[in-house]
Design a protein around this motif. Sequence first.
Motif, PDB file in Angstrom:
ATOM      1  N   GLY A  87      27.277   7.412  35.579  1.00  0.00           N
ATOM      2  CA  GLY A  87      26.753   8.752  35.318  1.00  0.00           C
ATOM      3  C   GLY A  87      27.687   9.889  35.674  1.00  0.00           C
ATOM      4  O   GLY A  87      27.255  10.995  35.992  1.00  0.00           O
ATOM      5  N   THR A 100      30.351  12.983  35.244  1.00  0.00           N
ATOM      6  CA  THR A 100      30.613  14.061  34.281  1.00  0.00           C
ATOM      7  C   THR A 100      31.840  14.829  34.750  1.00  0.00           C
ATOM      8  O   THR A 100      32.309  14.634  35.881  1.00  0.00           O
ATOM      9  CB  THR A 100      29.424  15.050  34.222  1.00  0.00           C
ATOM     10  N   PHE A 101      32.349  15.723  33.898  1.00  0.00           N
ATOM     11  CA  PHE A 101      33.501  16.532  34.311  1.00  0.00           C
ATOM     12  C   PHE A 101      33.141  17.397  35.518  1.00  0.00           C
ATOM     13  O   PHE A 101      33.960  17.604  36.406  1.00  0.00           O
ATOM     14  CB  PHE A 101      34.023  17.412  33.171  1.00  0.00           C
ATOM     15  N   GLU A 102      31.903  17.899  35.555  1.00  0.00           N
ATOM     16  CA  GLU A 102      31.453  18.700  36.710  1.00  0.00           C
ATOM     17  C   GLU A 102      31.569  17.892  38.003  1.00  0.00           C
ATOM     18  O   GLU A 102      32.002  18.396  39.027  1.00  0.00           O
ATOM     19  CB  GLU A 102      29.998  19.139  36.531  1.00  0.00           C
ATOM     20  N   THR A 103      31.167  16.626  37.922  1.00  0.00           N
ATOM     21  CA  THR A 103      31.229  15.759  39.099  1.00  0.00           C
ATOM     22  C   THR A 103      32.678  15.523  39.507  1.00  0.00           C
ATOM     23  O   THR A 103      33.012  15.544  40.689  1.00  0.00           O
ATOM     24  CB  THR A 103      30.536  14.407  38.821  1.00  0.00           C
ATOM     25  N   VAL A 159      38.081  11.695  31.263  1.00  0.00           N
ATOM     26  CA  VAL A 159      38.059  13.157  31.415  1.00  0.00           C
ATOM     27  C   VAL A 159      39.269  13.706  30.666  1.00  0.00           C
ATOM     28  O   VAL A 159      40.356  13.122  30.707  1.00  0.00           O
ATOM     29  CB  VAL A 159      38.135  13.539  32.921  1.00  0.00           C
ATOM     30  N   LYS A 177      21.727  20.021  40.104  1.00  0.00           N
ATOM     31  CA  LYS A 177      21.452  19.022  39.063  1.00  0.00           C
ATOM     32  C   LYS A 177      19.970  18.659  39.028  1.00  0.00           C
ATOM     33  O   LYS A 177      19.404  18.441  37.971  1.00  0.00           O
ATOM     34  CB  LYS A 177      22.288  17.756  39.295  1.00  0.00           C
TER      35      LYS A 177
END
Length: 197
Positions: A101, A103-106, A134, A192
């Motif tokens: 799970g 993401t680029f944010e993570t 990414v 989130k």
Amino acid sequence: MLQRLYDWTMALSARKSAEIWLAVIAFVESSVFLVPADVLFLPMALARPERAWRYALVATIFSVLGGIAGWWIGSFAFDAIAVPILDFWGKLDTFNELKSGITFETILLMLVTSGFAHLPPIKVVTILSGAVHVNIWLFIVAALITRGARFFLLAWLLRRYGESIRHFIEKQLGKIAMIGAVVLIALFAGYKLLLAH
């Protein structure tokens, strides 16, 4: 084994070739090595404070280049190279947990927390970035900002306060950064959670 690596890295700071070693350690820290470049950077910047900014630049550039190598390993050679490296350092389980799970944010959050508190280790973040594909240019920009912020902050502290700040950096700054990283992660998790509802 880790203590021997730490001692060996510290000993490099006294050599004439210390700047080259700083580049090498910063590079490999971001892809395969466990000891952070700070171990070499701190005594070098204290011994020659007039070169602190230069050392910060060298550490930043080669840390980002090492990050690109880590990204490449994760993206193109995960099973052949990344799995044995992560398994050797005991980080494979951590990596697999992080991978689900992502993401680029993570990734951006982890680059920040890794840059300031080594949480998680930078090599895990760079390999993970490649493994989940990414965008390389976004990764490079984020790595430049986060890694540069760490090394240039250390350079500023060492130039301003000298030897008196060394104990604080080595003992207390890590704890403060860790607390900050935990708060940042908690805020991100809360954000989130709010988005999910």
